[in-house]
Write an enzyme that holds these catalytic residues in place. Structure first.
Site, short mmCIF file in Angstrom:
data_model
loop_
_atom_site.label_atom_id
_atom_site.label_comp_id
_atom_site.label_asym_id
_atom_site.label_seq_id
_atom_site.Cartn_x
_atom_site.Cartn_y
_atom_site.Cartn_z
N TYR A 36 0.83 -1.24 -0.07
CA TYR A 36 0.08 0.06 -0.08
C TYR A 36 1.02 1.37 0.09
CZ TYR A 36 0.81 1.11 5.03
OH TYR A 36 1.33 1.29 6.32
N LYS A 150 6.46 -1.73 1.63
CA LYS A 150 5.24 -1.16 2.43
C LYS A 150 3.96 -2.11 2.27
CE LYS A 150 2.99 3.21 3.27
NZ LYS A 150 3.25 3.28 4.85
N GLU A 183 12.59 2.59 14.05
CA GLU A 183 11.45 3.57 13.58
C GLU A 183 10.18 3.23 14.43
OE1 GLU A 183 10.08 2.58 9.55
OE2 GLU A 183 10.12 0.44 9.81
N LEU A 207 11.04 1.48 6.89
CA LEU A 207 10.56 1.71 5.67
C LEU A 207 11.47 3.20 5.52
CD1 LEU A 207 8.40 1.41 3.64
CD2 LEU A 207 7.01 2.98 4.94
N1 PDD Z 1 2.99 5.13 7.60
N2 PDD Z 1 7.55 3.76 8.91
C1 PDD Z 1 6.47 2.92 8.77
C2 PDD Z 1 6.81 1.77 9.28
C3 PDD Z 1 5.34 3.43 8.36
O1 PDD Z 1 4.43 2.71 8.15
C4 PDD Z 1 5.15 4.70 7.62
C5 PDD Z 1 4.21 5.41 7.11
C6 PDD Z 1 6.62 5.50 7.74
C7 PDD Z 1 6.77 7.08 7.18
O2 PDD Z 1 6.55 6.77 5.91
P1 PDD Z 1 6.14 8.28 5.16
O3 PDD Z 1 6.90 9.24 5.39
O4 PDD Z 1 6.55 7.71 3.54
O5 PDD Z 1 4.62 8.23 5.38
C8 PDD Z 1 7.64 5.03 8.41
C9 PDD Z 1 1.90 5.60 6.83
C10 PDD Z 1 1.42 7.17 7.14
C11 PDD Z 1 0.57 4.66 7.31
O6 PDD Z 1 0.94 3.66 7.41
O7 PDD Z 1 -0.39 5.12 7.57
#
Ligand code: PDD
Length: 285
Positions: A36, A150, A183, A207
């Site tokens: 996703y 992801k 993270e 990620l």
């Molecule tokens: N989550 N690390 C993880 C495990 C994540 O699921 C996310 C993002 C991030 C940050 O990535 P980005 O800056 O590209 O949003 C880091 C999204 C927001 C979610 O699952 O809703």
């Protein structure tokens, strides 16, 4: 006031979100066999849409799903789903699974991917929340060894969020076996140590956040020293922050009940948040 009717996109069609349903033998439902993406839009301007779609393509490639549409076609659809929903500040979720088929671990090669898009209001922390900062707990990382993908398989993250909720904090930070902060469940993490902005390097344990990239870019542009290396909370952390599409940058002021420095958001964090919000609100580059 009645609730607005929301529009979803499912396998080639826009339809009311309420009626959008996926087959019970969809491999997303059966196996979490999918990936996703989440992208933010503020007043019609998308933040790093290309980078999000490139990551979606990489996630698909990693699990051998062919992207059902070209990146350009996907970008056009993302814009349409935004237009068809009532949120000026929106988060668009794109989910792609391998498709529906009789249950078997080994996936038939003939399946057509299922693709879903939805739009929801982008949550916005209030200025009080920013001034107060978030709190986090730490836990040993119980996730798999491909966190760079992801994946929609988010059970460990859900358990981490449940623990955070039980502890009345905002996020759980995952620690590797040496106690390095990797993270959060849905966020990347940064610290300021000896005046340097530090974050875990990109590998299979984190990620590659699109917001993380932007934070590093903005920090570099403004002359901050940035180092991507494993770091731990025992190193004399003067500031801690997290980043994600839905949070931009937020200060993290307490971890495992311990205050970071004086327990107030740090100046580097607040400056980075400001730069990031300015980038979100300025025309796409
Ligand atoms: N989550 N690390 C993880 C495990 C994540 O699921 C996310 C993002 C991030 C940050 O990535 P980005 O800056 O590209 O949003 C880091 C999204 C927001 C979610 O699952 O809703």
């Amino acid at each position: 006031m009645s609730e607005p009717i929301l529009t979803a996109w499912l396998n080639g069609q826009f339809m009311p979100l309420e009626g959008a349903v996926v087959h019970i033998e969809d491999r997303g439902f059966q196996f979490a066999d999918g990936v996703y993406e989440v992208v933010a839009c503020v007043d019609g301007r998308f933040l790093d849409l290309d980078a999000h779609l490139a990551r979606l393509e990489r996630s698909c490639a990693a699990i051998r799903i062919e992207l059902p549409l070209s990146r350009d076609a996907l970008a056009a659809l993302v814009r349409q789903i935004y237009e068809r929903n009532p949120f000026s500040r929106a988060m668009i979720y794109i989910q792609i699974t391998r498709g529906a088929g009789p249950r078997s671990h080994y996936p038939a090669t003939s399946l057509s991917p299922t693709m879903v898009m939805t739009s929801r209001a982008l949550p916005q922390p209030t200025s009080e929340r920013v001034a107060q900062g978030y709190r986090a707990i730490t836990r040993p990382d119980i996730r798999w060894k491909h966190c760079e993908i992801k994946s929609i398989a988010l059970l460990a993250s859900i358990m981490g969020k449940q623990e955070a909720h039980d502890a009345e904090v905002d996020e759980t930070f995952w620690l590797d076996e040496c106690g390095h902060v990797l993270e959060g469940c849905s966020t990347n993490t940064f610290a300021v140590i000896d005046g340097t902005l530090v974050t875990h390097p990109l590998d299979h344990q984190v990620l590659g956040g699109i917001t993380r990239d932007l934070v590093l870019r903005l920090a570099g542009q403004h002359g901050l020293t940035v180092v991507e290396r494993p770091w731990s909370l025992s190193e004399g952390v003067s500031e801690c922050m997290l980043s994600s599409t839905t949070n931009a940058v937020m200060p993290v002021c307490y971890i495992d009940g311990q205050a970071i420095a004086d327990g107030k958001p740090g100046s580097t964090t607040l400056q980075l948040r400001q730069w990031l919000i300015a980038a979100m609100e300025s025309p796409e580059t």
